[in-house]
Design an enzyme around this catalytic site. Structure first.
Site, PDB file in Angstrom:
ATOM      1  N   ASN A 150     -20.815  33.653  -2.981  1.00 55.85           N
ATOM      2  CA  ASN A 150     -20.967  32.381  -3.298  1.00 55.85           C
ATOM      3  C   ASN A 150     -20.468  32.175  -1.192  1.00 55.85           C
ATOM      4  O   ASN A 150     -20.100  32.982  -0.946  1.00 55.85           O
ATOM      5  CB  ASN A 150     -19.589  32.006  -3.451  1.00 55.85           C
ATOM      6  CG  ASN A 150     -18.858  30.643  -3.475  1.00 55.85           C
ATOM      7  OD1 ASN A 150     -18.924  29.487  -2.199  1.00 55.85           O
ATOM      8  ND2 ASN A 150     -17.792  30.433  -3.627  1.00 55.85           N
ATOM      9  N   GLU A 166     -10.433  34.970 -10.077  1.00 50.48           N
ATOM     10  CA  GLU A 166     -10.954  35.329  -8.840  1.00 50.48           C
ATOM     11  C   GLU A 166      -8.447  34.580  -8.292  1.00 50.48           C
ATOM     12  O   GLU A 166      -8.764  33.619  -8.365  1.00 50.48           O
ATOM     13  CB  GLU A 166     -11.575  34.445  -7.525  1.00 50.48           C
ATOM     14  CG  GLU A 166     -12.156  34.262  -8.777  1.00 50.48           C
ATOM     15  CD  GLU A 166     -13.751  33.694  -6.872  1.00 50.48           C
ATOM     16  OE1 GLU A 166     -13.786  34.467  -6.761  1.00 50.48           O
ATOM     17  OE2 GLU A 166     -13.705  32.689  -6.560  1.00 50.48           O
TER      18      GLU A 166
HETATM   19  P1  PGA Z   1     -14.173  36.201  -0.977  1.00 48.41           P
HETATM   20  O1  PGA Z   1     -14.415  35.259  -1.767  1.00 48.41           O
HETATM   21  O2  PGA Z   1     -14.978  37.488  -1.212  1.00 48.41           O
HETATM   22  O3  PGA Z   1     -14.729  36.094   0.424  1.00 48.41           O
HETATM   23  O4  PGA Z   1     -12.608  36.444  -1.419  1.00 48.41           O
HETATM   24  C1  PGA Z   1     -14.740  34.702  -3.196  1.00 48.41           C
HETATM   25  C2  PGA Z   1     -14.588  34.165  -3.318  1.00 48.41           C
HETATM   26  O5  PGA Z   1     -14.087  32.811  -2.678  1.00 48.41           O
HETATM   27  O6  PGA Z   1     -15.382  33.172  -4.874  1.00 48.41           O
END
Ligand code: PGA
Length: 264
Positions: free
Chosen positions: A9, A175
């Protein structure tokens, strides 16, 4: 058997030239990992130029958002129909959209259903604000706490009305909000337990066969050092990677570990 899925992402990052460079390196390297599926979610205006770059590559594209209507007076929005033939996946209900843009479960659910209607694959993002305290609880106590959590509520409401074979196009990304972008990733065992509880809930809603087809990803401060913790958890079918997906060596390091441990 579910094929592992790693999704990068990119959020609102990278110039077009940096995006091209990164996509090219990832594209050229993932051919070494046929056991896993890999997708990147660039910002909207970079989707088409990157699509051209990928041509026959197995690297998939995802969009970071859609609007649930097919067309109309929604200035600044993009419909699922417009992404047809460009993206395969769509992130839906990411916690940053829920918090910054006040997207609620009903709106998120409309997006999921619109993706399915137009044959795009939604990745429904769910997660709690504060780590669930499961210490000292019996199995039944753990199930109860989970069932009444924000995670379960976001799944039940977000996937309302999903029917039949379309379940096969659903991915759930677990998440925890407290783990996103903080460097404070969830322990593998905790994420694995939540993924297990999510699986039970999905089976409860969709039935055993279809509930088993949904991929469950973990996301939140994943990097190439901690990825092994998730690779070893049987109910975690892949990862949604933010910050670490912006660096080719980090992202490919994550893909390599997941590919190595994949039984697919
Ligand atoms: P991060 O973000 O890996 O930077 O913690 C994950 C996400 O927001 O999908």
């Amino acid at each position: 058997m579910r094929r592992p899925l790693i999704v990068g992402n990119w959020k609102m990052n990278l110039s077009l030239s940096d995006a091209h460079v990164l996509a090219k390196v990832v594209k050229n390297s993932i051919e070494k990992f046929p056991q896993i599926e890999v997708a990147i979610c660039p910002p909207f205006p970079w989707l088409v130029p990157i699509k051209e770059e990928l041509s026959l590559s197995p690297l998939k594209l995802g969009a970071q958002n859609i609007h649930p209507e097919a067309e109309g007076p929604f200035t600044g929005e993009i419909s699922s129909m417009m992404l047809k033939g460009i993206a395969e996946y769509v992130l839906v209900g990411h916690s940053e959209r829920r918090s910054h843009f006040k997207e609620d479960n009903h709106f998120v659910n409309l997006k999921v259903l619109e993706c399915l209607r137009t044959y795009l694959k939604p990745i429904l993002c769910v997660g709690e604000e504060k780590k669930l305290n499961l210490d000292g609880l019996t199995q039944q106590g753990i199930e109860q706490r989970f069932f009444h959590s924000k995670i379960a509520e976001e799944i039940k409401k977000g996937l309302k009305g999903v029917k039949g074979e379309t379940w096969r196009n659903i991915t759930v990304a677990y998440e925890p909000v407290w783990a996103i972008g903080t460097g404070n990733n969830a322990e593998g065992r905790y994420a694995g337990l939540i993924a297990h509880l999510i699986r039970d809930l999905l089976i409860n809603i969709a039935g055993e066969t279809l509930g088993q087809t949904v991929r469950i990803l973990y996301g939140g401060s994943v990097n190439k050092k901690n990825v092994i913790d998730y690779a070893l958890e049987v109910e975690i079918d892949g990862l949604l990677v933010g910050g670490a997906s912006l660096k080719a060596s980090e992202f490919l390091g994550i893909c390599e570990v997941i590919a190595k441990h994949s039984k697919y």
